[in-house]
Design an enzyme around this catalytic site. Structure first.
Site, PDB file in Angstrom:
ATOM      1  N   ARG A  87       0.809  -1.211   0.000  1.00 29.52           N
ATOM      2  CA  ARG A  87       0.000   0.000   0.000  1.00 29.52           C
ATOM      3  C   ARG A  87       0.845   1.266   0.000  1.00 29.52           C
ATOM      4  NH1 ARG A  87      -4.837  -2.753   2.320  1.00 29.52           N
ATOM      5  NH2 ARG A  87      -6.509  -1.261   2.453  1.00 29.52           N
ATOM      6  N   ARG A 126     -21.987  -2.154   2.258  1.00 31.32           N
ATOM      7  CA  ARG A 126     -21.302  -3.438   2.455  1.00 31.32           C
ATOM      8  C   ARG A 126     -21.525  -3.980   3.869  1.00 31.32           C
ATOM      9  NH1 ARG A 126     -15.016  -4.125   0.868  1.00 31.32           N
ATOM     10  NH2 ARG A 126     -14.570  -2.761   2.648  1.00 31.32           N
ATOM     11  N   ARG A 158     -18.365  -2.972   8.777  1.00 30.77           N
ATOM     12  CA  ARG A 158     -17.013  -2.645   9.222  1.00 30.77           C
ATOM     13  C   ARG A 158     -16.966  -1.190   9.684  1.00 30.77           C
ATOM     14  NH1 ARG A 158     -13.094  -4.744   4.449  1.00 30.77           N
ATOM     15  NH2 ARG A 158     -11.970  -2.912   5.167  1.00 30.77           N
ATOM     16  N   ARG A 169      -9.722   6.778   3.695  1.00 24.29           N
ATOM     17  CA  ARG A 169      -9.066   5.646   3.032  1.00 24.29           C
ATOM     18  C   ARG A 169      -8.817   5.940   1.556  1.00 24.29           C
ATOM     19  NH1 ARG A 169     -13.112   1.142   4.115  1.00 24.29           N
ATOM     20  NH2 ARG A 169     -11.601  -0.317   3.246  1.00 24.29           N
TER      21      ARG A 169
HETATM   22  P1  AMP Z   1      -8.812  -3.846   3.561  1.00 19.92           P
HETATM   23  O1  AMP Z   1      -9.619  -5.002   4.020  1.00 19.92           O
HETATM   24  O2  AMP Z   1      -7.763  -4.213   2.561  1.00 19.92           O
HETATM   25  O3  AMP Z   1      -9.635  -2.674   3.108  1.00 19.92           O
HETATM   26  O4  AMP Z   1      -7.980  -3.335   4.847  1.00 19.92           O
HETATM   27  C1  AMP Z   1      -8.648  -2.882   6.018  1.00 19.92           C
HETATM   28  C2  AMP Z   1      -7.696  -2.183   6.946  1.00 19.92           C
HETATM   29  O5  AMP Z   1      -6.665  -3.095   7.359  1.00 19.92           O
HETATM   30  C3  AMP Z   1      -6.936  -1.005   6.350  1.00 19.92           C
HETATM   31  O6  AMP Z   1      -7.696   0.195   6.383  1.00 19.92           O
HETATM   32  C4  AMP Z   1      -5.724  -0.945   7.280  1.00 19.92           C
HETATM   33  O7  AMP Z   1      -6.041  -0.395   8.551  1.00 19.92           O
HETATM   34  C5  AMP Z   1      -5.419  -2.428   7.486  1.00 19.92           C
HETATM   35  N1  AMP Z   1      -4.523  -2.927   6.408  1.00 19.92           N
HETATM   36  C6  AMP Z   1      -4.822  -3.862   5.448  1.00 19.92           C
HETATM   37  N2  AMP Z   1      -3.766  -4.057   4.616  1.00 19.92           N
HETATM   38  C7  AMP Z   1      -2.791  -3.222   5.061  1.00 19.92           C
HETATM   39  C8  AMP Z   1      -1.486  -2.917   4.629  1.00 19.92           C
HETATM   40  N3  AMP Z   1      -0.939  -3.507   3.539  1.00 19.92           N
HETATM   41  N4  AMP Z   1      -0.758  -2.013   5.356  1.00 19.92           N
HETATM   42  C9  AMP Z   1      -1.264  -1.400   6.438  1.00 19.92           C
HETATM   43  N5  AMP Z   1      -2.499  -1.613   6.880  1.00 19.92           N
HETATM   44  C10 AMP Z   1      -3.267  -2.511   6.225  1.00 19.92           C
END
Ligand code: AMP
Length: 215
Positions: A87, A126, A158, A169
């Site tokens: 990311r 969602r 969520r 985000r």
């Molecule tokens: P996601 O399910 O991919 O939208 O991720 C949800 C949350 O998990 C993000 O908003 C971050 O807080 C954390 N997260 C997921 N992947 C990462 C990553 N590669 N680096 C840092 N935080 C992460």
């Protein structure tokens, strides 16, 4: 066996496409978000540490994510699809190191392109199953409101799918993640897909790009 990076803003469908790739081709879905949420559900020390970070929409400490990611990659025996990593540029460096250590290469980066307006609409509706993790949205409505079709458990929203956090985000994605596209193109094939269409259409396109059908 192919290793894939799925790249795109939150709500662009990375999780859905990754799950289909896993179900239909046996390519293991490695979602850092899901892995972190599992740590939270299991109440592990990592889970307790990252819970408030996920709720705020901020990024978790790179060291923690790297640890969770390496475990996930090592479990994949038939290729993996990364969903939610890297990311930022520091994480891109971490991935390079893990790939060198595990002697793996990325075959293709798939970018899912979706406009902000559509993302906000998608994410606000969602809901996810608290037990099996299945995701419901505008196009996959559970038969009974608030209850998972698969396992009968309760659905939840969520914390980071609330409008204020979604905006944060998206901003993070634009500032830190999107610039990686150029970096990826230095060492692998990068393909863009219109992710605003229905799931099957997007999946068909993804399949074509991954296996270079019709070329
Ligand atoms: P996601 O399910 O991919 O939208 O991720 C949800 C949350 O998990 C993000 O908003 C971050 O807080 C954390 N997260 C997921 N992947 C990462 C990553 N590669 N680096 C840092 N935080 C992460």
């Amino acid at each position: 066996m192919v290793n894939i990076i799925l790249f795109g803003p939150p709500g662009s469908g990375k999780g859905t496409i990754a799950r289909l790739l896993q179900d239909r081709f046996g390519i293991k879905q490695v979602s850092t978000g899901d892995l972190l949420r599992k740590e939270i559900l299991d109440g592990t020390p990592i889970g307790r540490k990252v819970e408030p970070v996920l709720a705020s929409g901020k990024l978790v400490d790179n060291k923690i994510v790297a640890e969770v990611l390496e475990k996930g990659i090592r479990k994949a025996k038939n290729g993996f699809v990364l969903d939610g990593f890297p990311r930022n540029s520091e994480q891109a460096g971490i991935l390079e190191k893990i790939l060198a250590k595990t002697k793996q290469k990325i075959g293709v980066v798939l970018e899912l392109v979706v406009e902000d307006e559509k993302i906000i609409e998608r994410l606000s509706s969602r809901r996810q199953c608290s037990k099996c993790g299945r995701v419901y949205g505008m196009h996959s409505i559970p038969k009974k409101e608030g209850v998972c079709d698969e396992c009968g458990s309760k659905l939840f929203q969520r914390d980071d799918d609330k409008p204020r956090v979604i905006k944060k985000r998206l901003e993070l994605y634009r500032n830190e993640t999107l610039p990686l596209k150029k970096y990826f193109s230095n060492f692998t094939r990068v393909e863009s897909i219109d992710g605003s269409r229905g799931i099957e259409e997007v999946f068909k396109d993804a399949e074509k790009k991954i296996f270079q059908k019709g070329k």
